[in-house]
Design a protein around this motif. Structure first.
Motif, PDB file in Angstrom:
ATOM      1  N   PRO A 178     -18.236 -24.765  16.650  1.00 37.68           N
ATOM      2  CA  PRO A 178     -18.970 -25.868  16.015  1.00 37.68           C
ATOM      3  C   PRO A 178     -20.083 -25.357  15.100  1.00 37.68           C
ATOM      4  O   PRO A 178     -20.505 -24.198  15.164  1.00 37.68           O
ATOM      5  N   LEU A 179     -20.576 -26.257  14.251  1.00 39.48           N
ATOM      6  CA  LEU A 179     -21.706 -25.938  13.390  1.00 39.48           C
ATOM      7  C   LEU A 179     -22.958 -25.692  14.212  1.00 39.48           C
ATOM      8  O   LEU A 179     -23.203 -26.370  15.216  1.00 39.48           O
ATOM      9  N   ASP A 180     -23.755 -24.749  13.770  1.00 40.66           N
ATOM     10  CA  ASP A 180     -25.072 -24.529  14.350  1.00 40.66           C
ATOM     11  C   ASP A 180     -26.074 -25.247  13.439  1.00 40.66           C
ATOM     12  O   ASP A 180     -26.288 -24.826  12.308  1.00 40.66           O
ATOM     13  N   PRO A 181     -26.700 -26.348  13.909  1.00 42.31           N
ATOM     14  CA  PRO A 181     -27.611 -27.099  13.025  1.00 42.31           C
ATOM     15  C   PRO A 181     -28.784 -26.266  12.524  1.00 42.31           C
ATOM     16  O   PRO A 181     -29.322 -26.537  11.454  1.00 42.31           O
ATOM     17  N   ASP A 196     -24.896 -37.692  17.661  1.00 39.35           N
ATOM     18  CA  ASP A 196     -26.177 -37.044  17.385  1.00 39.35           C
ATOM     19  C   ASP A 196     -26.004 -35.578  16.960  1.00 39.35           C
ATOM     20  O   ASP A 196     -26.970 -34.819  16.936  1.00 39.35           O
ATOM     21  N   THR A 197     -24.775 -35.179  16.612  1.00 43.59           N
ATOM     22  CA  THR A 197     -24.521 -33.833  16.093  1.00 43.59           C
ATOM     23  C   THR A 197     -24.298 -33.908  14.584  1.00 43.59           C
ATOM     24  O   THR A 197     -24.063 -34.999  14.038  1.00 43.59           O
ATOM     25  N   VAL A 198     -24.350 -32.772  13.907  1.00 41.98           N
ATOM     26  CA  VAL A 198     -24.067 -32.768  12.469  1.00 41.98           C
ATOM     27  C   VAL A 198     -22.660 -33.281  12.213  1.00 41.98           C
ATOM     28  O   VAL A 198     -22.440 -34.127  11.340  1.00 41.98           O
ATOM     29  N   GLU A 199     -21.689 -32.786  13.007  1.00 36.45           N
ATOM     30  CA  GLU A 199     -20.314 -33.249  12.837  1.00 36.45           C
ATOM     31  C   GLU A 199     -20.200 -34.747  13.092  1.00 36.45           C
ATOM     32  O   GLU A 199     -19.443 -35.445  12.422  1.00 36.45           O
ATOM     33  N   ALA A 236     -28.421 -32.445  17.558  1.00 34.42           N
ATOM     34  CA  ALA A 236     -28.083 -31.620  18.719  1.00 34.42           C
ATOM     35  C   ALA A 236     -26.920 -30.688  18.374  1.00 34.42           C
ATOM     36  O   ALA A 236     -26.062 -31.044  17.569  1.00 34.42           O
ATOM     37  N   PRO A 237     -26.876 -29.519  18.950  1.00 31.93           N
ATOM     38  CA  PRO A 237     -25.714 -28.649  18.736  1.00 31.93           C
ATOM     39  C   PRO A 237     -24.484 -29.216  19.435  1.00 31.93           C
ATOM     40  O   PRO A 237     -24.585 -29.756  20.536  1.00 31.93           O
ATOM     41  N   ARG A 238     -23.362 -29.126  18.795  1.00 28.39           N
ATOM     42  CA  ARG A 238     -22.122 -29.616  19.391  1.00 28.39           C
ATOM     43  C   ARG A 238     -21.530 -28.538  20.303  1.00 28.39           C
ATOM     44  O   ARG A 238     -21.637 -27.349  20.011  1.00 28.39           O
ATOM     45  N   THR A 239     -20.926 -28.955  21.375  1.00 26.40           N
ATOM     46  CA  THR A 239     -20.187 -28.024  22.218  1.00 26.40           C
ATOM     47  C   THR A 239     -18.710 -28.387  22.151  1.00 26.40           C
ATOM     48  O   THR A 239     -18.352 -29.557  22.082  1.00 26.40           O
TER      49      THR A 239
END
Length: 400
Positions: A379-382, A337-340, A368-371
């Motif tokens: 990580p990318l900030d959506p 559910d993250t961009v990555e 969701a933001p990845r940690t």
């Protein structure tokens, strides 16, 4: 949604990258989310070789701007030396040992062999003479600037003699004291001598500008550009040392801000001579305000990319890089559910993504933001996805 995401994906090459942009920028910046990954550096090299065919003639990397002069001399076939030694002396932050950096320098020198100066490629470091643990002595930049002016203008115009400069500088060890980064009391940056040196550096830089018509006409343009580099570096380093000695809560935020201002000024100077390809960490090159945790506090500052963008506008383009896994650092497959995670589900091992189009496809329901379990991967900030002109996604880093 998967099909629509696939519509935003392109091959990773310069032609596809330039097609994403509304115009060919004077400065094209490729970010990386972590350091020392050879795969990303080989990708950088590949893109630069292609961009040279599109008219880009300079590559600027996150490395000491003064040390970079050694590499630039070498690739221009003016400097002699063994490749490994040139890279070790000419690339800072300990990155001279990376094979991809040696490959870049080797290719640039081979490319330049027998070519006229106008067709040659150039190398530049655009960072200050700084490390995360401290900063260099201002001696090299300040004395080189003084010598340049003393040889070309009436010495009565100089704010001090070389002997006075040496006396005020003292020993280099006091400037490079390792403990000063975390203990301002160990820094000499706010001593009476340092204050005097800041005034002298400012006067020398002003004199350089005041004498520009004569100095530019008196010799090769490259000599003028190098003197300007010394001026920027001398004033920037002394400002950095000043804030290393500061005891206020703003100390660390000012340090990272001063560093990126030095980066931005170097990049703008490089852009004046022609199209530039830039490579550094995403946080230095993104348009949005950067942030990180350091010394137990959250720091926010405007990175070099944001500062350059404010000046160049559409002439500046930024492409971030994101990764799927770095297993040797404990970074496993991203959550779906993250961009990555969405990009990791695609079949391509690496791809170029139209970042703004992807943001449109995702709509208001942002992933969701990845940690990351490892501090070294950002990580990318959506929320900031649409702030870039493109996004390079690499699925897996090979084992170190």
């Amino acid at each position: 949604m998967a099909n629509r995401i696939e519509e935003t994906v392109h091959p990773v090459d310069s032609a596809a990258l330039l097609r994403l942009l509304s115009r060919r920028p004077r400065m094209l910046a490729l970010g990386e989310p972590t350091h020392r990954e050879e795969t990303l550096l080989h990708l950088r090299n590949e893109l630069f070789r292609q961009l040279v065919e599109e008219g880009y003639r300079t590559i600027a990397i996150e490395s000491d701007c003064l040390m970079g002069l050694v590499v630039d001399e070498y690739v221009a076939c003016r400097g002699e030396g063994v490749l490994d030694e040139v890279v070790e002396r000419g690339i800072s932050h300990g990155w001279g040992d990376l094979a991809a950096n040696r490959e870049l320098v080797r290719w640039m020198r081979a490319h330049n062999e027998g070519r006229p100066a106008a067709e040659q490629v150039r190398f530049a470091g655009f960072d200050g003479p700084l490390e995360i643990t401290g900063a260099a002595s201002p001696r090299q930049a300040l004395t080189a600037l003084h010598e340049h002016l003393a040889a070309r203008v009436d010495t009565g115009l100089l704010p001090c003699t070389r002997e006075t400069l040496d006396r005020l500088l003292g020993t280099d060890e006091q400037w490079t004291e390792p403990a000063a980064m975390m203990d301002p009391a160990r820094s000499v940056g706010q001593s009476a001598e340092a204050g005097r040196l800041r005034l002298i550096a400012d006067d020398l830089a002003a004199l350089l500008e005041e004498q520009a018509p004569r100095l530019v006409a008196a010799g090769p343009r490259e000599e003028w550009e190098r003197a300007c580099l010394y001026a920027r570096t001398a004033t920037g380093l002394l400002r950095y040392h000043h804030w290393m000695a500061d005891r206020s809560a703003a100390r660390l935020a000012r340090l990272v801000g001063v560093r990126d201002r030095m980066m931005a000024r170097n990049l703008l100077a490089l852009a004046e001579r022609g199209p530039v390809f830039v490579h550094a960490h995403n946080t230095h090159l993104q348009r949005e305000q950067s942030s990180m945790r350091m010394g137990g506090q959250r720091l926010e500052w405007w990175g070099a990319g944001a500062l350059v963008d404010a000046r160049l506008g559409a002439e500046y383009a930024f492409v971030a890089t994101a990764l799927g896994t770095i297993r040797h650092q404990g970074v496993e497959e991203p959550a779906p559910d993250t961009v990555e995670g969405l990009l990791y589900a695609l079949p391509e091992d690496r791809c170029l993504v139209d970042a703004r189009r992807l943001a449109e496809v995702l709509g208001d329901a942002l992933p969701a933001p990845r940690t990351s379990p490892w501090f070294g991967y950002f990580p990318l900030d959506p929320d900031r996805l649409a702030g870039g002109d493109g996004l390079v996604f690499v699925k897996d880093m090979p084992p170190a």
